[in-house]
Scaffold this active site. Structure first.
Site, PDB file in Angstrom:
ATOM      1  N   LYS A 118       0.838  -1.200   0.000  1.00 27.85           N
ATOM      2  CA  LYS A 118       0.000   0.000   0.000  1.00 27.85           C
ATOM      3  C   LYS A 118       0.880   1.261   0.000  1.00 27.85           C
ATOM      4  O   LYS A 118       2.102   1.168   0.217  1.00 27.85           O
ATOM      5  CB  LYS A 118      -0.941  -0.061   1.212  1.00 27.85           C
ATOM      6  CG  LYS A 118      -1.879  -1.293   1.174  1.00 27.85           C
ATOM      7  CD  LYS A 118      -2.794  -1.360   2.395  1.00 27.85           C
ATOM      8  CE  LYS A 118      -3.703  -2.587   2.322  1.00 27.85           C
ATOM      9  NZ  LYS A 118      -4.674  -2.637   3.446  1.00 27.85           N
TER      10      LYS A 118
ATOM     11  N   TYR B  20     -12.178  -3.600  -3.569  1.00 28.13           N
ATOM     12  CA  TYR B  20     -12.774  -3.669  -2.224  1.00 28.13           C
ATOM     13  C   TYR B  20     -14.305  -3.686  -2.307  1.00 28.13           C
ATOM     14  O   TYR B  20     -14.980  -3.079  -1.455  1.00 28.13           O
ATOM     15  CB  TYR B  20     -12.301  -2.485  -1.377  1.00 28.13           C
ATOM     16  CG  TYR B  20     -10.880  -2.602  -0.844  1.00 28.13           C
ATOM     17  CD1 TYR B  20     -10.474  -3.724  -0.101  1.00 28.13           C
ATOM     18  CD2 TYR B  20      -9.949  -1.588  -1.033  1.00 28.13           C
ATOM     19  CE1 TYR B  20      -9.185  -3.826   0.415  1.00 28.13           C
ATOM     20  CE2 TYR B  20      -8.653  -1.680  -0.521  1.00 28.13           C
ATOM     21  CZ  TYR B  20      -8.279  -2.806   0.206  1.00 28.13           C
ATOM     22  OH  TYR B  20      -7.008  -2.893   0.724  1.00 28.13           O
TER      23      TYR B  20
ATOM     24  N   ASN C 257      -1.869  -0.116   7.270  1.00 29.56           N
ATOM     25  CA  ASN C 257      -1.338  -1.458   7.568  1.00 29.56           C
ATOM     26  C   ASN C 257      -0.503  -2.073   6.442  1.00 29.56           C
ATOM     27  O   ASN C 257      -0.406  -3.293   6.318  1.00 29.56           O
ATOM     28  CB  ASN C 257      -2.458  -2.390   8.061  1.00 29.56           C
ATOM     29  CG  ASN C 257      -3.504  -2.681   6.998  1.00 29.56           C
ATOM     30  OD1 ASN C 257      -3.465  -2.120   5.913  1.00 29.56           O
ATOM     31  ND2 ASN C 257      -4.429  -3.583   7.310  1.00 29.56           N
TER      32      ASN C 257
ATOM     33  N   HIS D  22      -1.566  -5.599   1.353  1.00 29.09           N
ATOM     34  CA  HIS D  22      -2.783  -6.373   1.095  1.00 29.09           C
ATOM     35  C   HIS D  22      -2.390  -7.781   0.653  1.00 29.09           C
ATOM     36  O   HIS D  22      -1.421  -7.955  -0.072  1.00 29.09           O
ATOM     37  CB  HIS D  22      -3.609  -5.730  -0.020  1.00 29.09           C
ATOM     38  CG  HIS D  22      -4.596  -6.684  -0.633  1.00 29.09           C
ATOM     39  ND1 HIS D  22      -5.817  -6.941  -0.059  1.00 29.09           N
ATOM     40  CD2 HIS D  22      -4.517  -7.484  -1.721  1.00 29.09           C
ATOM     41  CE1 HIS D  22      -6.453  -7.858  -0.788  1.00 29.09           C
ATOM     42  NE2 HIS D  22      -5.685  -8.203  -1.801  1.00 29.09           N
TER      43      HIS D  22
ATOM     44  N   GLU E 238      -8.444 -10.858  -8.259  1.00 30.55           N
ATOM     45  CA  GLU E 238      -7.597  -9.673  -8.037  1.00 30.55           C
ATOM     46  C   GLU E 238      -6.441  -9.634  -9.040  1.00 30.55           C
ATOM     47  O   GLU E 238      -6.087  -8.564  -9.543  1.00 30.55           O
ATOM     48  CB  GLU E 238      -7.079  -9.675  -6.590  1.00 30.55           C
ATOM     49  CG  GLU E 238      -8.213  -9.413  -5.594  1.00 30.55           C
ATOM     50  CD  GLU E 238      -7.838  -9.703  -4.142  1.00 30.55           C
ATOM     51  OE1 GLU E 238      -6.658 -10.046  -3.868  1.00 30.55           O
ATOM     52  OE2 GLU E 238      -8.731  -9.590  -3.280  1.00 30.55           O
TER      53      GLU E 238
HETATM   54  P1  GTP Z   1      -6.415  -6.567   3.054  1.00 24.30           P
HETATM   55  O1  GTP Z   1      -5.347  -7.600   2.879  1.00 24.30           O
HETATM   56  O2  GTP Z   1      -5.915  -5.155   2.872  1.00 24.30           O
HETATM   57  O3  GTP Z   1      -7.667  -6.862   2.240  1.00 24.30           O
HETATM   58  O4  GTP Z   1      -6.812  -6.631   4.596  1.00 24.30           O
HETATM   59  P2  GTP Z   1      -7.664  -7.746   5.331  1.00 24.30           P
HETATM   60  O5  GTP Z   1      -8.169  -8.760   4.367  1.00 24.30           O
HETATM   61  O6  GTP Z   1      -6.837  -8.202   6.480  1.00 24.30           O
HETATM   62  O7  GTP Z   1      -8.895  -6.888   5.880  1.00 24.30           O
HETATM   63  P3  GTP Z   1     -10.235  -6.446   5.115  1.00 24.30           P
HETATM   64  O8  GTP Z   1     -10.265  -7.003   3.730  1.00 24.30           O
HETATM   65  O9  GTP Z   1     -11.369  -6.707   6.033  1.00 24.30           O
HETATM   66  O10 GTP Z   1     -10.049  -4.875   5.037  1.00 24.30           O
HETATM   67  C1  GTP Z   1      -9.315  -4.286   3.987  1.00 24.30           C
HETATM   68  C2  GTP Z   1      -8.537  -3.101   4.505  1.00 24.30           C
HETATM   69  O11 GTP Z   1      -9.444  -2.110   4.924  1.00 24.30           O
HETATM   70  C3  GTP Z   1      -7.673  -3.383   5.732  1.00 24.30           C
HETATM   71  O12 GTP Z   1      -6.428  -3.941   5.423  1.00 24.30           O
HETATM   72  C4  GTP Z   1      -7.537  -1.997   6.301  1.00 24.30           C
HETATM   73  O13 GTP Z   1      -6.525  -1.250   5.625  1.00 24.30           O
HETATM   74  C5  GTP Z   1      -8.882  -1.389   5.994  1.00 24.30           C
HETATM   75  N1  GTP Z   1      -9.772  -1.511   7.144  1.00 24.30           N
HETATM   76  C6  GTP Z   1     -10.421  -2.627   7.562  1.00 24.30           C
HETATM   77  N2  GTP Z   1     -11.140  -2.376   8.657  1.00 24.30           N
HETATM   78  C7  GTP Z   1     -10.945  -1.073   8.944  1.00 24.30           C
HETATM   79  C8  GTP Z   1     -11.410  -0.188   9.961  1.00 24.30           C
HETATM   80  O14 GTP Z   1     -12.171  -0.566  10.846  1.00 24.30           O
HETATM   81  N3  GTP Z   1     -10.970   1.109   9.898  1.00 24.30           N
HETATM   82  C9  GTP Z   1     -10.136   1.562   8.929  1.00 24.30           C
HETATM   83  N4  GTP Z   1      -9.731   2.853   8.927  1.00 24.30           N
HETATM   84  N5  GTP Z   1      -9.661   0.764   7.963  1.00 24.30           N
HETATM   85  C10 GTP Z   1     -10.061  -0.524   7.972  1.00 24.30           C
HETATM   86 MG    MG Z   2      -9.126  -8.312   2.588  1.00 25.55          MG
END
Ligand code: GTP
Ligand code: MG
Length: 149
Positions: free
Chosen positions: A9, A49, A112, A115, A126
């Site tokens: 990211k 997303y 974070n 991805h 993807e």
């Molecule tokens: P990815 O590998 O990035 O897809 O992360 P993930 O699969 O561990 O989590 P998810 O797909 O649920 O969420 C995608 C991304 O959205 C996360 O990696 C975060 O950067 C962001 N995100 C998820 N939950 C939150 C939240 O509660 N607040 C904020 N600000 N960002 C969030």
């Molecule tokens: Mg995810």
């Protein structure tokens, strides 16, 4: 062989963590099939997303993901999807184990670093979303017999 989509990211690119992340996947034994930097568009992120577009944090997530270049990669090897997720660590970096990418390099869920695809089905979607078929290189690693028995 199984492939996963790993994307560094904008914070990971800005903070100079690209090399470290590539190195972890390389030294694990996975094979780099494709890589590029890209400025993500709103359309691309809405598709990527699509499960999160209704979430209250989605506008912030989209701004974050468009705040600079991302580094898009495809890594291939045995159980690359589930292992890639383990290497990234938990979504919330304060819950990520030390030794994982998020556990070692970041603090907040909205910054974070990386991805990783969460299923083989989503990985294939993807990869097709972020890369042209012609950008995926089929090659044989000279290390393969030293990585797989
Ligand atoms: P990815 O590998 O990035 O897809 O992360 P993930 O699969 O561990 O989590 P998810 O797909 O649920 O969420 C995608 C991304 O959205 C996360 O990696 C975060 O950067 C962001 N995100 C998820 N939950 C939150 C939240 O509660 N607040 C904020 N600000 N960002 C969030
Ligand atoms: Mg995810």
């Amino acid at each position: 062989a199984e492939r996963t989509y790993i994307m560094i990211k904008p914070d990971g690119v800005q903070r100079g963590i690209v090399g470290n992340i590539i190195s972890r996947f390389e030294t694990k034994g996975y094979k780099l099939v494709a890589m590029k930097t890209k400025q993500a568009s709103q359309e691309l992120l809405d598709t990527h997303y699509c499960d999160l577009v209704e979430k209250p944090f989605f506008p912030k997530l989209r701004d974050y993901m468009m705040s600079g270049p991302v580094c898009c990669m495809v890594w291939e090897g045995k159980e690359a999807v589930v292992t890639g997720r383990k290497m990234l660590g938990a979504t919330n970096p304060l819950a990520s184990e030390p030794g994982t990418i998020r556990g070692d390099f970041c603090i907040e869920v909205g910054r974070n670093i990386c991805h990783g695809s969460d299923s083989v089905e989503n990985a294939n979607k993807e990869i097709a979303l972020w890369f042209e078929e012609s950008e995926l290189v089929d090659w044989e690693s000279h290390s393969k017999d030293w990585i797989y028995e």
